[in-house]
Design a protein around this motif. Structure first.
Motif, PDB file in Angstrom:
ATOM      1  N   TYR A  53      -8.844   6.880  -2.132  1.00  0.00           N
ATOM      2  CA  TYR A  53     -10.005   6.253  -3.010  1.00  0.00           C
ATOM      3  C   TYR A  53     -10.243   5.028  -2.303  1.00  0.00           C
ATOM      4  CZ  TYR A  53     -10.428   9.850  -6.817  1.00  0.00           C
ATOM      5  OH  TYR A  53     -10.621  11.115  -7.365  1.00  0.00           O
ATOM      6  N   ARG A  54      -9.370   4.247  -1.840  1.00  0.00           N
ATOM      7  CA  ARG A  54      -9.395   2.739  -1.570  1.00  0.00           C
ATOM      8  C   ARG A  54     -10.097   3.015   0.118  1.00  0.00           C
ATOM      9  NH1 ARG A  54      -7.185  -0.698   1.993  1.00  0.00           N
ATOM     10  NH2 ARG A  54      -5.801   0.921   2.763  1.00  0.00           N
ATOM     11  N   THR A  55      -9.760   4.028   0.753  1.00  0.00           N
ATOM     12  CA  THR A  55     -10.301   4.161   2.257  1.00  0.00           C
ATOM     13  C   THR A  55     -11.474   4.884   2.335  1.00  0.00           C
ATOM     14  OG1 THR A  55      -8.680   5.901   2.729  1.00  0.00           O
ATOM     15  CG2 THR A  55      -7.754   3.716   3.100  1.00  0.00           C
ATOM     16  N   SER A  56     -11.670   5.833   1.302  1.00  0.00           N
ATOM     17  CA  SER A  56     -12.977   6.466   1.462  1.00  0.00           C
ATOM     18  C   SER A  56     -13.667   6.407   0.395  1.00  0.00           C
ATOM     19  CB  SER A  56     -12.393   7.877   1.709  1.00  0.00           C
ATOM     20  OG  SER A  56     -13.795   8.911   1.601  1.00  0.00           O
ATOM     21  N   ARG A  57     -14.791   5.534   0.151  1.00  0.00           N
ATOM     22  CA  ARG A  57     -15.298   4.894  -1.171  1.00  0.00           C
ATOM     23  C   ARG A  57     -16.031   5.989  -2.098  1.00  0.00           C
ATOM     24  NH1 ARG A  57     -17.212   0.956   2.222  1.00  0.00           N
ATOM     25  NH2 ARG A  57     -19.277   2.107   2.322  1.00  0.00           N
ATOM     26  N   ILE A 114     -17.060   7.365  -6.961  1.00  0.00           N
ATOM     27  CA  ILE A 114     -17.520   6.129  -6.332  1.00  0.00           C
ATOM     28  C   ILE A 114     -16.533   5.026  -6.575  1.00  0.00           C
ATOM     29  CG2 ILE A 114     -19.193   4.384  -5.631  1.00  0.00           C
ATOM     30  CD1 ILE A 114     -21.096   6.355  -7.344  1.00  0.00           C
ATOM     31  N   SER A 115     -15.586   4.594  -5.340  1.00  0.00           N
ATOM     32  CA  SER A 115     -14.472   3.474  -5.760  1.00  0.00           C
ATOM     33  C   SER A 115     -15.099   2.247  -5.486  1.00  0.00           C
ATOM     34  CB  SER A 115     -13.653   3.659  -4.273  1.00  0.00           C
ATOM     35  OG  SER A 115     -13.000   5.038  -3.912  1.00  0.00           O
ATOM     36  N   LEU A 116     -14.528   1.416  -6.677  1.00  0.00           N
ATOM     37  CA  LEU A 116     -14.827  -0.007  -6.958  1.00  0.00           C
ATOM     38  C   LEU A 116     -13.532  -0.887  -6.251  1.00  0.00           C
ATOM     39  CD1 LEU A 116     -16.359   0.464 -10.274  1.00  0.00           C
ATOM     40  CD2 LEU A 116     -17.641   0.124  -8.237  1.00  0.00           C
ATOM     41  N   LEU A 117     -13.870  -1.656  -4.996  1.00  0.00           N
ATOM     42  CA  LEU A 117     -12.732  -2.173  -4.614  1.00  0.00           C
ATOM     43  C   LEU A 117     -12.830  -3.814  -4.859  1.00  0.00           C
ATOM     44  CD1 LEU A 117     -12.694  -0.637  -1.213  1.00  0.00           C
ATOM     45  CD2 LEU A 117     -11.342  -0.021  -3.212  1.00  0.00           C
ATOM     46  N   ARG A 118     -12.059  -4.529  -5.031  1.00  0.00           N
ATOM     47  CA  ARG A 118     -11.987  -6.065  -4.961  1.00  0.00           C
ATOM     48  C   ARG A 118     -10.763  -6.520  -4.048  1.00  0.00           C
ATOM     49  NH1 ARG A 118     -10.873 -10.428  -9.900  1.00  0.00           N
ATOM     50  NH2 ARG A 118     -11.194 -12.236  -8.436  1.00  0.00           N
ATOM     51  N   GLU A 119     -11.503  -7.192  -3.175  1.00  0.00           N
ATOM     52  CA  GLU A 119     -10.579  -7.855  -2.059  1.00  0.00           C
ATOM     53  C   GLU A 119      -9.633  -6.728  -1.464  1.00  0.00           C
ATOM     54  OE1 GLU A 119      -8.610 -10.829  -4.056  1.00  0.00           O
ATOM     55  OE2 GLU A 119     -10.402 -12.272  -4.243  1.00  0.00           O
ATOM     56  N   GLY A 120     -10.191  -5.531  -1.066  1.00  0.00           N
ATOM     57  CA  GLY A 120      -9.404  -4.476  -0.711  1.00  0.00           C
ATOM     58  C   GLY A 120      -8.570  -3.824  -1.479  1.00  0.00           C
ATOM     59  N   ARG A 121      -8.550  -3.981  -2.646  1.00  0.00           N
ATOM     60  CA  ARG A 121      -7.709  -3.387  -3.679  1.00  0.00           C
ATOM     61  C   ARG A 121      -8.439  -2.581  -4.759  1.00  0.00           C
ATOM     62  NH1 ARG A 121      -4.680  -3.825  -8.768  1.00  0.00           N
ATOM     63  NH2 ARG A 121      -2.575  -3.370  -8.525  1.00  0.00           N
ATOM     64  N   LEU A 140     -24.684   1.069  -4.139  1.00  0.00           N
ATOM     65  CA  LEU A 140     -24.754   0.661  -5.673  1.00  0.00           C
ATOM     66  C   LEU A 140     -23.357   0.277  -5.961  1.00  0.00           C
ATOM     67  CD1 LEU A 140     -27.861   2.266  -7.582  1.00  0.00           C
ATOM     68  CD2 LEU A 140     -27.762  -0.006  -6.268  1.00  0.00           C
ATOM     69  N   GLY A 141     -22.528   1.246  -5.644  1.00  0.00           N
ATOM     70  CA  GLY A 141     -21.087   0.934  -6.018  1.00  0.00           C
ATOM     71  C   GLY A 141     -20.465  -0.348  -5.476  1.00  0.00           C
ATOM     72  N   GLN A 142     -21.010  -0.519  -4.184  1.00  0.00           N
ATOM     73  CA  GLN A 142     -20.526  -1.755  -3.519  1.00  0.00           C
ATOM     74  C   GLN A 142     -21.053  -2.983  -3.986  1.00  0.00           C
ATOM     75  OE1 GLN A 142     -20.402  -1.580   0.905  1.00  0.00           O
ATOM     76  NE2 GLN A 142     -21.036   0.557   0.767  1.00  0.00           N
ATOM     77  N   VAL A 143     -22.434  -3.113  -4.484  1.00  0.00           N
ATOM     78  CA  VAL A 143     -22.986  -4.052  -4.959  1.00  0.00           C
ATOM     79  C   VAL A 143     -22.347  -4.375  -6.400  1.00  0.00           C
ATOM     80  CG1 VAL A 143     -25.168  -4.821  -6.252  1.00  0.00           C
ATOM     81  CG2 VAL A 143     -25.102  -3.517  -4.010  1.00  0.00           C
ATOM     82  N   LEU A 144     -22.057  -3.178  -7.215  1.00  0.00           N
ATOM     83  CA  LEU A 144     -21.336  -3.606  -8.359  1.00  0.00           C
ATOM     84  C   LEU A 144     -19.936  -4.092  -8.173  1.00  0.00           C
ATOM     85  CD1 LEU A 144     -20.878  -2.990 -11.355  1.00  0.00           C
ATOM     86  CD2 LEU A 144     -20.334  -0.780 -10.826  1.00  0.00           C
ATOM     87  N   ALA A 145     -19.176  -3.762  -7.157  1.00  0.00           N
ATOM     88  CA  ALA A 145     -18.021  -4.147  -7.054  1.00  0.00           C
ATOM     89  C   ALA A 145     -17.982  -5.464  -6.714  1.00  0.00           C
ATOM     90  CB  ALA A 145     -17.254  -3.197  -6.048  1.00  0.00           C
ATOM     91  N   LEU A 146     -18.853  -5.991  -5.839  1.00  0.00           N
ATOM     92  CA  LEU A 146     -19.157  -7.513  -5.489  1.00  0.00           C
ATOM     93  C   LEU A 146     -19.538  -8.236  -6.655  1.00  0.00           C
ATOM     94  CD1 LEU A 146     -21.096  -7.199  -2.030  1.00  0.00           C
ATOM     95  CD2 LEU A 146     -18.739  -7.924  -2.300  1.00  0.00           C
ATOM     96  N   GLN A 147     -20.308  -7.680  -7.476  1.00  0.00           N
ATOM     97  CA  GLN A 147     -20.793  -8.391  -8.825  1.00  0.00           C
ATOM     98  C   GLN A 147     -19.504  -8.569  -9.809  1.00  0.00           C
ATOM     99  OE1 GLN A 147     -23.691  -9.818  -9.894  1.00  0.00           O
ATOM    100  NE2 GLN A 147     -24.651  -9.612  -7.994  1.00  0.00           N
TER     101      GLN A 147
END
Length: 743
Positions: free
Chosen positions: A210-214, A269-276, A302-309
């Motif tokens: 999940y971490r390497t493939s979103r 959809i994986s939600l990452l914070r600082e690579g974790r 959108l998953g990436q945007v959500l994770a950043l937010q």
């Protein structure tokens, strides 16, 4: 919610942890896979479903890329061979017998993996078609006040974009248990909101994927896997790694898990914070459903945007916490710097120390002292806890929200110390600052009984997802990273202050030693050089009386007698001064001293001063101490002679001597019922040449009590006095109790 096993069956957990889900050896039947050797563009492996659409094509293995599938890939061949080393690239749409397929490529193990996924006939043509929904989502995200609102919004919008029955936002805790914190659904599937799922539902190797493939889609839980042929890559000698493949087949355990949940389709959809891995967006549909490629791409964005937010909101909250705690740190630092003893500074405003880590109680243990603040365990429990920390700690910090699971003795203080955060402030001593949190009894709802045993004979997922309630005890609120960082920063401040004060003290001690040596040398020199002149004055004055006594009148004789008396007094004063200066240089010869025997020896020496006096001696039970007997004899000589002297105007003198053990020391007292003294001048009592009575009333040089204080301080003790004019005086001194000190 993904591949699962029983949370309590070791066999199943171990088997699940060993399952190599990145090399399943097959793909899902929604498309085909070609493994391409990048130098010549030759197909070395393939996975092609046996559908009528593809039956007319020859086997692609051993052929060059541009010739396979009837030449359908000729236009993409050059783009495939320059696929990037990282990430998956979308190469465009390929038509196979009039059916559109999305072509994507990525690299793995030195090979290029080309995937052709069949497009849905009704899918949107491009990402631009989804832009209005994406733009609306972005605008709403900016207005969300916190993480909870962000996740609620994301769950609603992602279900709107995908059209699936249920979208969950799933957050991991520090132990990799997951909790559903947001949900959007229709009535086709049940609600899982606020349910917790054990870490074993998503084992470590699955979390890594999940971490390497979103993004990952399983369109149909009842699909028949399409095998890769040959199973071993002839060039690498290994199974092909499908960790990044969109069509990767998943574990049979997970497919059964989906069936047990009643979901025909699953997309994550994986939600990452600082690579974790922070959490997952988990999307479900009751009936099988293929989410179009462009919709998945939009969801990934959108998953990436959500994770950043989420990261931004959490970071802002952390910064706000740090700013508030830095203000507390500054206040504590000021309090410590203002005191000679940092411990007093820390304890001056307990609320500040507790607020630093959001605790309800605290304790400071330093050099055998223990200060308790707020709701804390008793001193004995804290000291036992410190001893346990000393025997087990490997780092400068320790924290646990379930202290009793690590230190069973904490069961007795769970109401104040179910949670502990401790920092060591000394490498040499058992010195700590400790914060405590009480037990918080609460109920956790699990998605199924986490204790349920699975079949130990085979790897299998759980079958029940009904809410199962567990009452959690012996736990406090968990410590946050901000709590731990605040404690460590305070530790640094304390160590800096202690070291600085130690350096200042060492410098002062060095100056004091030098000054004392100079003063002692001067005192010795002066007193030694003055003794001879005084002896001469006395000697020649006595000779004058002998040789010219008949010629001197009575007044002249009184003058000479006064000269002799004054010279003798000055000589005694010089002798006492010499004795006082030698006190600082004499080496202590400590032995076991029976204070009763010592006191009786001194009383016999002073009997000449008690002749004709009515004195009642009251001698208590005196302990045996470790000290220099010669110096202690001088202490009692001075104290008893003072008591005898200052009671001579009392009809019946009463002199008491007592001694008892108190708090790691022995306290002695010599009390009399004599003339006493005014307590306003008690600070002068132990000074050199300080007298509280006129010499005409009571003889003396004013050095006796100064000698007492110097001797006792050299033994590590204290001296003080109490008195009242006309009602006597009490002089106290202490000696350390060394009976319990280990050699």
């Amino acid at each position: 919610m993904n591949a699962a096993t029983s949370t309590t069956a070791p066999l199943d957990l171990d088997a699940c942890a060993r399952e190599q889900i990145h090399i399943p050896g097959s793909i899902q039947p929604a498309g085909l896979l070609l493994v391409v050797e990048p130098e010549g563009g030759t197909i070395v492996q393939s996975a092609i479903p046996g559908t009528p659409l593809l039956q007319d094509f020859d086997c692609p293995r051993g052929q060059r890329l541009e010739r396979v599938l009837g030449g359908a890939l000729a236009g993409l061949a050059s783009s495939v061979l320059v696929a990037p080393d990282r990430g998956t690239v979308h190469l465009g749409i390929v038509s196979l017998k009039g059916v559109a397929h999305h072509a994507t490529a990525h690299r793995a193990q030195g090979m290029i993996l080309l995937e052709l996924e069949e497009a849905r006939p009704d899918e949107l043509g491009s990402l631009e078609d989804l832009y209005p929904l994406i733009r609306e989502f972005m605008a709403d995200l900016e207005r969300a006040p916190d993480t909870a609102a962000l996740c609620d919004l994301a769950a609603r919008q992602l279900r709107r974009i995908t059209g699936l029955d249920r979208v969950l936002i799933y957050r991991f805790d520090t132990g990799w248990n997951g909790t559903v914190i947001a949900e959007s659904r229709n009535e086709a599937l049940p609600s899982y909101l606020d349910l917790r799922f054990p870490a074993s539902d998503i084992p470590a190797q699955a979390r890594e994927l999940y971490r390497t493939s979103r993004l990952r889609l399983i369109a149909n839980c009842d699909y028949t896997p399409v095998p890769i042929e040959p199973a071993i890559n002839p060039l690498t000698g290994q199974p092909t790694d499908l960790g990044q493949a969109l069509l990767r087949s998943v574990s049979p355990v997970h497919l059964q898990y989906m069936r047990n949940m009643g979901t025909g389709t699953s997309m994550s959809i994986s939600l990452l914070r600082e690579g974790r891995l922070w959490g997952l967006v988990s999307c479900h549909n009751r009936a099988p459903c293929r989410v179009p490629y462009n919709v998945r791409t939009a969801c990934d964005l959108l998953g990436q945007v959500l994770a950043l937010q989420v990261a931004a909101k959490e970071h802002a909250a952390e910064v706000e916490q740090r700013v508030a705690r830095r203000a507390i740190q500054a206040r504590l630092l000021a309090l410590m710097a203002a005191e000679d003893d940092f411990l007093k500074g820390l304890a001056r405003e307990p609320g500040q120390l507790l607020s630093l880590t959001q605790s309800e109680g605290a304790a400071i243990v330093h050099l055998g002292r223990c200060v308790l603040l707020g709701r804390a365990p008793g001193e004995q429990a804290v000291m036992e806890l410190v001893n346990w920390l000393e025997s087990t700690r490997r780092d400068d910090t320790f924290h646990s929200d379930s202290l009793a699971t690590e230190w069973p003795a904490a069961l007795g203080c769970k109401d104040t110390a179910s949670g502990l955060l401790a920092v060591s402030i000394s490498q040499m001593h058992a010195s700590y600052v400790l914060w405590f949190r009480p037990e918080i009894v609460h109920t956790v709802q699990w998605g199924g009984d986490p204790r349920k045993q699975a079949d130990p004979a085979r790897l299998s997922p759980r079958t029940s997802f009904e809410a199962w309630k567990e009452t959690v005890r012996l736990r406090s609120l968990p410590w946050t990273q901000a709590d731990v960082e605040g404690a460590l920063e305070l530790r640094t401040a304390i160590v800096d202050i202690v070291l600085r004060k130690a350096e200042e003290m060492a410098d002062l001690n060095e100056q004091l030693v030098r000054s004392n040596k100079e003063l002692e040398a001067f005192s010795y020199s002066v007193s030694h050089d003055l003794r001879a002149p005084f002896r001469h004055i006395v000697g020649y004055s006595e000779l004058l009386l002998q040789s010219a006594g008949e010629k001197l009148g009575d007044q002249e004789k009184r003058f000479v007698a006064t000269i002799i008396e004054s010279a003798n007094s000055a000589g005694v004063l010089v002798d006492n001064l010499l004795s006082f200066s030698q006190m600082g240089r004499t080496t202590l010869g400590k032995v076991k001293v029976n204070m009763h025997h010592l006191l009786e020896e001194v009383r016999r020496l002073l009997e000449v001063d008690t002749v004709g006096r009515d004195i009642e001696w009251k001698i208590g039970t005196l302990p045996t101490v470790e000290a220099d007997p010669m110096m202690l004899r001088l202490v009692f000589q001075n104290l008893l002679s003072n008591a005898i002297k200052f009671t001579r105007d009392v009809e019946k003198a009463v002199i008491q001597v007592s001694g008892q053990a108190q708090h790691h020391e022995y306290v002695f007292c010599v009390r009399d019922n004599g003339c006493g003294f005014d307590m306003r001048y008690v600070h002068k009592l132990f000074g050199v040449f300080q007298r509280l009575h006129h010499v005409e009333e009571f003889e003396g040089t004013g050095i006796g009590l100064a000698n007492v204080r110097r001797i006792i301080e050299r033994h590590g003790g204290r001296t003080w006095a109490e008195g009242e004019v006309g009602k006597g005086a009490s002089v106290y001194f202490t000696l350390p109790d060394t009976s319990g000190v280990q050699p």
